[in-house]
Design an enzyme around this catalytic site. Sequence first.
Site, PDB file in Angstrom:
ATOM      1  CD  GLU A 330     -27.790  10.855  -1.664  1.00  0.00           C
ATOM      2  OE1 GLU A 330     -26.871  11.506  -1.140  1.00  0.00           O
ATOM      3  OE2 GLU A 330     -28.922  11.329  -1.847  1.00  0.00           O
ATOM      4  CE1 TYR A 416     -31.499  19.927  -2.460  1.00  0.00           C
ATOM      5  CE2 TYR A 416     -30.587  18.016  -3.557  1.00  0.00           C
ATOM      6  CZ  TYR A 416     -30.972  18.655  -2.402  1.00  0.00           C
ATOM      7  OH  TYR A 416     -30.824  18.029  -1.193  1.00  0.00           O
TER       8      TYR A 416
HETATM    9  N1  BES Z   1     -27.390  15.688   1.418  1.00  0.00           N
HETATM   10  C1  BES Z   1     -28.720  15.524   0.971  1.00  0.00           C
HETATM   11  C2  BES Z   1     -29.737  15.386   2.077  1.00  0.00           C
HETATM   12  C3  BES Z   1     -29.832  16.569   3.021  1.00  0.00           C
HETATM   13  C4  BES Z   1     -29.608  17.865   2.581  1.00  0.00           C
HETATM   14  C5  BES Z   1     -30.164  16.338   4.337  1.00  0.00           C
HETATM   15  C6  BES Z   1     -29.705  18.924   3.475  1.00  0.00           C
HETATM   16  C7  BES Z   1     -30.256  17.384   5.222  1.00  0.00           C
HETATM   17  C8  BES Z   1     -30.027  18.678   4.797  1.00  0.00           C
HETATM   18  C9  BES Z   1     -28.832  14.333   0.028  1.00  0.00           C
HETATM   19  O1  BES Z   1     -27.736  14.138  -0.792  1.00  0.00           O
HETATM   20  C10 BES Z   1     -29.954  14.617  -0.919  1.00  0.00           C
HETATM   21  O2  BES Z   1     -29.875  15.573  -1.633  1.00  0.00           O
HETATM   22  N2  BES Z   1     -30.943  13.772  -0.910  1.00  0.00           N
HETATM   23  C11 BES Z   1     -32.045  13.895  -1.792  1.00  0.00           C
HETATM   24  C12 BES Z   1     -31.942  12.918  -2.916  1.00  0.00           C
HETATM   25  C13 BES Z   1     -31.659  13.464  -4.225  1.00  0.00           C
HETATM   26  C14 BES Z   1     -31.759  12.455  -5.334  1.00  0.00           C
HETATM   27  C15 BES Z   1     -32.159  14.792  -4.587  1.00  0.00           C
HETATM   28  C16 BES Z   1     -33.303  13.550  -1.043  1.00  0.00           C
HETATM   29  O3  BES Z   1     -33.208  13.044   0.073  1.00  0.00           O
HETATM   30  O4  BES Z   1     -34.335  13.797  -1.607  1.00  0.00           O
HETATM   31 ZN    ZN Z   2     -27.639  15.712  -2.215  1.00  0.00          ZN
END
Ligand code: BES
Ligand code: ZN
Length: 647
Positions: A330, A416
């Site tokens: 984050e 990702y």
């Molecule tokens: N920005 C994302 C969350 C998100 C992405 C919400 C697309 C809605 C639509 C956040 O940064 C994220 O990637 N969160 C991940 C954590 C991470 C360590 C991979 C999660 O929530 O799993």
């Molecule tokens: Zn993210």
Amino acid sequence: MRSSILTFCVAAAVIAGGCSRDAAPAGDTAATPDAEAAAPVTEYDSLSYAQPDQVRIEDLALELAVDFDNKQLAGSATYQLDWIDPDATQLVLDTRDLTIEKVVGERSDDKWVDLKFDLAEPDERLGSKLTIQAPQQPERIRVTYETSPEASGLQWLTPAMTEGGEQPFMFSQSQQIHARSWVPLQDTPRVRFTYTAHVTSPEDAMVLMSADNDPKAERDGDYSFKMPQAIPSYLLAIAAGDLVFEPINERSGVWAEPAMVEKAAAEFADTGKMIDATEAMYGPYRWERYDMLVLPPSFPYGGMENPRLSFITPTVIVGDGSLVSLIAHELAHSWSGNLVTFSSPKDQWLNEGITTYVENRIVESLYGKERADMEFVIARNELRETIGEMEPQAQSLAIRPDVQVKAGDTLTAVAYDKGAWFMQFLEQRFGREAFDEYLRGYFDHFAFQSIPTTTFVEYTQKNLLDKYPGKVTEAELDEWVYGTGIPDSAPETESPRMDAVDTARKAWLDAGTLPEASVTEAWTTQEWVHFLEGMPETLTTEQLAALDAAYEFTGTPNGEIAMRWYPLAVRSGYGEANDEIAAFLKKIGRRKLIMPTYEALVKTPEGLALAESTFAEARPGYHPITTGSVEAVIAEAKGEDAAPVRD
Ligand code: BES
Ligand code: ZN
């Protein structure tokens, strides 16, 4: 092998939401194409009605009251506008489930006059288009409105659903297109705006926003915020409840409920070092403070990079700091995502892929290469297992500009982990020094801009490929960005610690010999995760009982372990775990952690019954996003239609 959360994502049309690892919507294959086809879309962003080529919001001034009793935000949004097209006569905004009371515009003599507006019938996916007639092109327009208690971007928790149990709580989750359910907006990342807010609430509630929160703010029910850096709408955020602050260092700290705050600050104690490490690699942190808000367990994601105030699931607080890569992630978005933003969720990988790479670099810098490599191994195994099952279109990082987006195309762990892998490929070919300089330059060059993948590719071509010829061909770059599957040029990651886990698992599966306690005592969450991920599809009851006897997986407080153990238990018919499974599903609302267990349960009639009865109890505590996902999985298992999952 294990069922993967990614398979949910493949089915979903997440050109929309950018299906994150936690953003796993389930089984809306059938519903989505129709919704997508029916959606009246503009040429600008298929998820927004906004027409930013005509007029743009430059600044937003919110005046809001938080009403816990009615689960409502009510007030006004005043926009400072930049009229781009001299012939434009309308301001078109995105809304969802909002009641619009009044719209006024500022005349040149400073008087405010009523403006005509039309709120269209809602589209299931996009919400209601709000068209404001503004032929005089006023510099400011104000919309007075109220949210619905069902606003998709807000969750209202009763006191019983909080840690302290005494005060209500509310929070927003705007990404991808939920900001429009609590503020009428040009809800597209192409538009960036600064904002201010004046928020009133009950006196005992602390209100925070993705802005300049004051750690010493007096709790008096009257709060003012300023966000002087221009942000896209999905980064607009608010939370209110019994929140207190614990500093980590002079520019970082944790907000949480009183019972949680010290534990959280201890778990995230390295945050200051993380900021320093990232600055050393990629340039200054440009948002002043970096604080974290620990939400109740119903938060549907792992984390959300709301600027200056990341929203964090409490499920990463496991006592040993083993899951703090989520904080690194984050925080990394403060560069990749918040500073340089994708201009459409089609380009989700620009945010998430580069962030996942930077996250890993932060982990390496603080905790060493061994740990960073273990995290890459886990992510890549998951990608390898699932990418082949995805639609070809979903396997590429970016969708070519000339390709029409169809439902079912999606960005998932591809965004990702393939994204991060691509970055690591470039790093290895050009060398870390040159690569870091390039990435630092990229963040600087596009700071506070929203860009498409094509702009990234041009920049990379010029600043890496052309600058250091002979290292990466254009064809290789093209394959990474637009190709399917995992390119042959993908660098391998060796992890002796994960190899040792493989050996231990094999010894147990072959001969029933568990590793020495002295070995497993040194295992971190990553090793346990790998141990479980490599298990066969099912085990015998005796085997599961033996693992439970040795490691107490059933009832584990570690969600990363639970999300792997429970589906295995369910697939294997290990009813001994049912009570703890139900407790887990009722306690936590983070989609990534609970969806695999629901998915496994619905595959048998008994499991489906448990899923349904547990969901009935858990549902009042779930966020609308989680509710939608669980409903879809249950409906699909029963052969029923469910509303399309919104992400
Ligand atoms: N920005 C994302 C969350 C998100 C992405 C919400 C697309 C809605 C639509 C956040 O940064 C994220 O990637 N969160 C991940 C954590 C991470 C360590 C991979 C999660 O929530 O799993
Ligand atoms: Zn993210």
